[in-house]
Motif scaffolding. Structure first.
Motif, PDB file in Angstrom:
ATOM      1  N   GLY A   4      -5.800   5.443   5.008  1.00 37.55           N
ATOM      2  CA  GLY A   4      -5.629   5.470   3.560  1.00 37.55           C
ATOM      3  C   GLY A   4      -4.176   5.614   3.159  1.00 37.55           C
ATOM      4  O   GLY A   4      -3.311   5.956   3.958  1.00 37.55           O
ATOM      5  N   GLY A   5      -3.896   5.344   1.890  1.00 38.36           N
ATOM      6  CA  GLY A   5      -2.539   5.458   1.384  1.00 38.36           C
ATOM      7  C   GLY A   5      -1.753   4.166   1.552  1.00 38.36           C
ATOM      8  O   GLY A   5      -2.277   3.153   2.020  1.00 38.36           O
ATOM      9  N   ILE A   6      -0.499   4.220   1.152  1.00 43.49           N
ATOM     10  CA  ILE A   6       0.373   3.049   1.209  1.00 43.49           C
ATOM     11  C   ILE A   6       1.434   3.252   2.282  1.00 43.49           C
ATOM     12  O   ILE A   6       2.126   4.280   2.287  1.00 43.49           O
ATOM     13  CB  ILE A   6       1.061   2.813  -0.149  1.00 43.49           C
ATOM     14  CG1 ILE A   6       0.016   2.508  -1.226  1.00 43.49           C
ATOM     15  CG2 ILE A   6       2.064   1.674  -0.065  1.00 43.49           C
ATOM     16  CD1 ILE A   6       0.594   2.358  -2.613  1.00 43.49           C
ATOM     17  N   HIS A   7       1.560   2.304   3.180  1.00 39.78           N
ATOM     18  CA  HIS A   7       2.636   2.321   4.168  1.00 39.78           C
ATOM     19  C   HIS A   7       3.753   1.438   3.621  1.00 39.78           C
ATOM     20  O   HIS A   7       3.551   0.231   3.407  1.00 39.78           O
ATOM     21  CB  HIS A   7       2.145   1.792   5.516  1.00 39.78           C
ATOM     22  CG  HIS A   7       3.122   1.997   6.627  1.00 39.78           C
ATOM     23  ND1 HIS A   7       4.311   1.293   6.706  1.00 39.78           N
ATOM     24  CD2 HIS A   7       3.101   2.836   7.690  1.00 39.78           C
ATOM     25  CE1 HIS A   7       4.977   1.684   7.778  1.00 39.78           C
ATOM     26  NE2 HIS A   7       4.263   2.622   8.388  1.00 39.78           N
ATOM     27  N   PRO A   8       4.947   1.995   3.366  1.00 33.23           N
ATOM     28  CA  PRO A   8       6.018   1.223   2.719  1.00 33.23           C
ATOM     29  C   PRO A   8       6.343  -0.101   3.401  1.00 33.23           C
ATOM     30  O   PRO A   8       6.529  -1.115   2.733  1.00 33.23           O
ATOM     31  CB  PRO A   8       7.208   2.190   2.756  1.00 33.23           C
ATOM     32  CG  PRO A   8       6.586   3.543   2.769  1.00 33.23           C
ATOM     33  CD  PRO A   8       5.335   3.397   3.578  1.00 33.23           C
ATOM     34  N   ARG A   9       6.397  -0.109   4.737  1.00 29.53           N
ATOM     35  CA  ARG A   9       6.745  -1.342   5.441  1.00 29.53           C
ATOM     36  C   ARG A   9       5.653  -2.396   5.298  1.00 29.53           C
ATOM     37  O   ARG A   9       5.926  -3.579   5.090  1.00 29.53           O
ATOM     38  CB  ARG A   9       6.979  -1.017   6.924  1.00 29.53           C
ATOM     39  CG  ARG A   9       7.485  -2.166   7.774  1.00 29.53           C
ATOM     40  CD  ARG A   9       8.878  -2.583   7.377  1.00 29.53           C
ATOM     41  NE  ARG A   9       8.901  -3.742   6.507  1.00 29.53           N
ATOM     42  CZ  ARG A   9       9.951  -4.145   5.822  1.00 29.53           C
ATOM     43  NH1 ARG A   9      11.072  -3.453   5.884  1.00 29.53           N
ATOM     44  NH2 ARG A   9       9.889  -5.200   5.057  1.00 29.53           N
ATOM     45  N   GLU A  10       4.392  -1.963   5.407  1.00 26.51           N
ATOM     46  CA  GLU A  10       3.283  -2.904   5.265  1.00 26.51           C
ATOM     47  C   GLU A  10       3.214  -3.438   3.833  1.00 26.51           C
ATOM     48  O   GLU A  10       2.881  -4.613   3.615  1.00 26.51           O
ATOM     49  CB  GLU A  10       1.969  -2.231   5.644  1.00 26.51           C
ATOM     50  CG  GLU A  10       1.861  -1.915   7.138  1.00 26.51           C
ATOM     51  CD  GLU A  10       0.529  -1.304   7.500  1.00 26.51           C
ATOM     52  OE1 GLU A  10      -0.362  -1.227   6.616  1.00 26.51           O
ATOM     53  OE2 GLU A  10       0.356  -0.888   8.664  1.00 26.51           O
ATOM     54  N   ALA A  11       3.504  -2.575   2.863  1.00 26.92           N
ATOM     55  CA  ALA A  11       3.511  -3.021   1.464  1.00 26.92           C
ATOM     56  C   ALA A  11       4.613  -4.053   1.241  1.00 26.92           C
ATOM     57  O   ALA A  11       4.418  -5.054   0.537  1.00 26.92           O
ATOM     58  CB  ALA A  11       3.702  -1.826   0.536  1.00 26.92           C
ATOM     59  N   ALA A  12       5.775  -3.831   1.851  1.00 28.01           N
ATOM     60  CA  ALA A  12       6.875  -4.789   1.731  1.00 28.01           C
ATOM     61  C   ALA A  12       6.510  -6.119   2.382  1.00 28.01           C
ATOM     62  O   ALA A  12       6.828  -7.196   1.855  1.00 28.01           O
ATOM     63  CB  ALA A  12       8.142  -4.210   2.371  1.00 28.01           C
ATOM     64  N   ASP A  13       5.829  -6.079   3.523  1.00 28.82           N
ATOM     65  CA  ASP A  13       5.379  -7.311   4.181  1.00 28.82           C
ATOM     66  C   ASP A  13       4.412  -8.074   3.276  1.00 28.82           C
ATOM     67  O   ASP A  13       4.458  -9.310   3.198  1.00 28.82           O
ATOM     68  CB  ASP A  13       4.696  -6.994   5.517  1.00 28.82           C
ATOM     69  CG  ASP A  13       5.686  -6.484   6.560  1.00 28.82           C
ATOM     70  OD1 ASP A  13       6.903  -6.689   6.379  1.00 28.82           O
ATOM     71  OD2 ASP A  13       5.229  -5.867   7.551  1.00 28.82           O
ATOM     72  N   HIS A  14       3.552  -7.330   2.600  1.00 22.47           N
ATOM     73  CA  HIS A  14       2.610  -7.952   1.652  1.00 22.47           C
ATOM     74  C   HIS A  14       3.382  -8.666   0.544  1.00 22.47           C
ATOM     75  O   HIS A  14       3.045  -9.789   0.158  1.00 22.47           O
ATOM     76  CB  HIS A  14       1.696  -6.877   1.064  1.00 22.47           C
ATOM     77  CG  HIS A  14       0.872  -7.354  -0.099  1.00 22.47           C
ATOM     78  ND1 HIS A  14       1.331  -7.304  -1.398  1.00 22.47           N
ATOM     79  CD2 HIS A  14      -0.371  -7.893  -0.146  1.00 22.47           C
ATOM     80  CE1 HIS A  14       0.410  -7.788  -2.205  1.00 22.47           C
ATOM     81  NE2 HIS A  14      -0.644  -8.149  -1.476  1.00 22.47           N
ATOM     82  N   HIS A  15       4.439  -8.020   0.026  1.00 22.33           N
ATOM     83  CA  HIS A  15       5.254  -8.636  -1.022  1.00 22.33           C
ATOM     84  C   HIS A  15       5.891  -9.934  -0.515  1.00 22.33           C
ATOM     85  O   HIS A  15       5.915 -10.944  -1.224  1.00 22.33           O
ATOM     86  CB  HIS A  15       6.358  -7.665  -1.475  1.00 22.33           C
ATOM     87  CG  HIS A  15       5.835  -6.496  -2.256  1.00 22.33           C
ATOM     88  ND1 HIS A  15       4.495  -6.262  -2.466  1.00 22.33           N
ATOM     89  CD2 HIS A  15       6.494  -5.487  -2.908  1.00 22.33           C
ATOM     90  CE1 HIS A  15       4.342  -5.171  -3.196  1.00 22.33           C
ATOM     91  NE2 HIS A  15       5.543  -4.689  -3.477  1.00 22.33           N
ATOM     92  N   CYS A  16       6.426  -9.884   0.706  1.00 23.34           N
ATOM     93  CA  CYS A  16       7.069 -11.072   1.289  1.00 23.34           C
ATOM     94  C   CYS A  16       6.090 -12.233   1.436  1.00 23.34           C
ATOM     95  O   CYS A  16       6.428 -13.387   1.166  1.00 23.34           O
ATOM     96  CB  CYS A  16       7.662 -10.733   2.649  1.00 23.34           C
ATOM     97  SG  CYS A  16       9.127  -9.680   2.596  1.00 23.34           S
ATOM     98  N   GLU A  17       4.879 -11.927   1.864  1.00 22.09           N
ATOM     99  CA  GLU A  17       3.889 -12.973   2.094  1.00 22.09           C
ATOM    100  C   GLU A  17       3.390 -13.592   0.794  1.00 22.09           C
ATOM    101  O   GLU A  17       3.097 -14.789   0.725  1.00 22.09           O
ATOM    102  CB  GLU A  17       2.704 -12.394   2.872  1.00 22.09           C
ATOM    103  CG  GLU A  17       3.058 -11.992   4.307  1.00 22.09           C
ATOM    104  CD  GLU A  17       1.946 -11.195   4.965  1.00 22.09           C
ATOM    105  OE1 GLU A  17       0.871 -11.037   4.320  1.00 22.09           O
ATOM    106  OE2 GLU A  17       2.137 -10.720   6.099  1.00 22.09           O
ATOM    107  N   ASN A  18       3.282 -12.774  -0.263  1.00 20.86           N
ATOM    108  CA  ASN A  18       2.673 -13.245  -1.501  1.00 20.86           C
ATOM    109  C   ASN A  18       3.671 -13.752  -2.533  1.00 20.86           C
ATOM    110  O   ASN A  18       3.287 -14.493  -3.449  1.00 20.86           O
ATOM    111  CB  ASN A  18       1.831 -12.124  -2.120  1.00 20.86           C
ATOM    112  CG  ASN A  18       0.539 -11.892  -1.369  1.00 20.86           C
ATOM    113  OD1 ASN A  18      -0.466 -12.554  -1.611  1.00 20.86           O
ATOM    114  ND2 ASN A  18       0.571 -10.959  -0.427  1.00 20.86           N
ATOM    115  N   ALA A  19       4.952 -13.385  -2.394  1.00 25.07           N
ATOM    116  CA  ALA A  19       5.956 -13.791  -3.376  1.00 25.07           C
ATOM    117  C   ALA A  19       6.071 -15.310  -3.537  1.00 25.07           C
ATOM    118  O   ALA A  19       6.105 -15.814  -4.668  1.00 25.07           O
ATOM    119  CB  ALA A  19       7.309 -13.182  -3.029  1.00 25.07           C
ATOM    120  N   PRO A  20       6.130 -16.087  -2.430  1.00 26.20           N
ATOM    121  CA  PRO A  20       6.255 -17.547  -2.593  1.00 26.20           C
ATOM    122  C   PRO A  20       5.104 -18.160  -3.390  1.00 26.20           C
ATOM    123  O   PRO A  20       5.319 -19.038  -4.230  1.00 26.20           O
ATOM    124  CB  PRO A  20       6.275 -18.068  -1.154  1.00 26.20           C
ATOM    125  CG  PRO A  20       6.758 -16.912  -0.343  1.00 26.20           C
ATOM    126  CD  PRO A  20       6.187 -15.696  -1.002  1.00 26.20           C
TER     127      PRO A  20
END
Length: 229
Positions: A4-20
């Motif tokens: 549970g919770g947010i892992h900062p690195r995994e959240a950043a990876d999610h941003h990178c994948e979805n931004a385009p």
């Protein structure tokens, strides 16, 4: 993560994948007119560092591509301005409730000012901690709301309000004591549903009280709700 919770690195990876995909959707929409872009703004903090860096990098690339100024803004003010843009409100009091922030903000003398805020933890953090202690997956708020709704089906449910500390301290709020007391009520044998309802009612009421006070103090007539909670 599974716990549970947010892992900062995994959240950043999610941003990178979805931004385009997000950018492509926006740029190809009928509402987007390339030659009307005057600047690119991005949230520069507060927040999770890895996620903020992704946003800043994308904003910098767009700024250079379109040859327009790059403007970093405060995270909280971004919530206000995006909310104003999307809702059409003019001069609101913002009740800003997220995992790490709980603030009541209003513009006075041409500056945004914090009228009241949490003295310890954010309301989202408090709800997540309570939920995690009782096996609820992240985020805890929606799960607590569902259990609260179950409690409202019990006859005379309003008479079963658990005795919890009220979170208002002047124009500020506090949630850590409320969290501890709610944990104790479950340990003492109160049903989880009744404690969830009581915790939700106490926490939300304290936010609304401070927001109403801010509106009365400033003479404003619009309340904007912002943040993840």
């Amino acid at each position: 993560p599974e716990e549970g919770g947010i892992h900062p690195r995994e959240a950043a990876d999610h941003h990178c994948e979805n931004a385009p995909h997000l950018l492509s959707k926006v740029i190809n929409s009928e509402m987007f007119i390339n030659n009307t872009i005057e600047a690119v703004a991005f949230s520069q903090g507060p927040g999770l560092g890895p996620c903020l860096r992704v946003g800043a990098s994308i904003a910098r690339a767009l700024s250079k591509s379109w040859d327009v100024p790059l403007i970093g803004v405060n995270h909280c003010i971004a919530h206000i301005e995006i909310g104003r843009n999307q809702t059409g409100c003019v001069d609101p009091v913002l009740l800003y409730v997220s995992g790490g922030n709980t603030q009541v903000i209003a513009k006075s003398r041409n500056k945004y000012r914090v009228m009241g805020e949490t003295l310890d933890i954010g309301i989202g953090n408090m709800l997540d901690k309570f939920g995690r202690a009782h096996g609820m997956p992240f985020p805890g708020g929606p799960k607590i709301e569902k259990l609260s709704f179950k409690h409202t089906k019990v006859p005379n449910y309003q008479d079963q309000l658990c005795d919890l500390p009220y979170g208002v301290q002047g124009m500020d709020m506090g949630f850590s004591g409320m969290l501890t007391a709610a944990q104790r009520r479950v340990e003492y044998g109160d049903s989880l549903e009744s404690v969830c309802w009581s915790l939700q009612e106490h926490a939300f009421a304290s936010c609304i009280e401070v927001a109403e006070r801010a509106m009365a103090h400033t003479g404003k007539f619009e309340l904007l709700l912002g943040g993840g909670v």
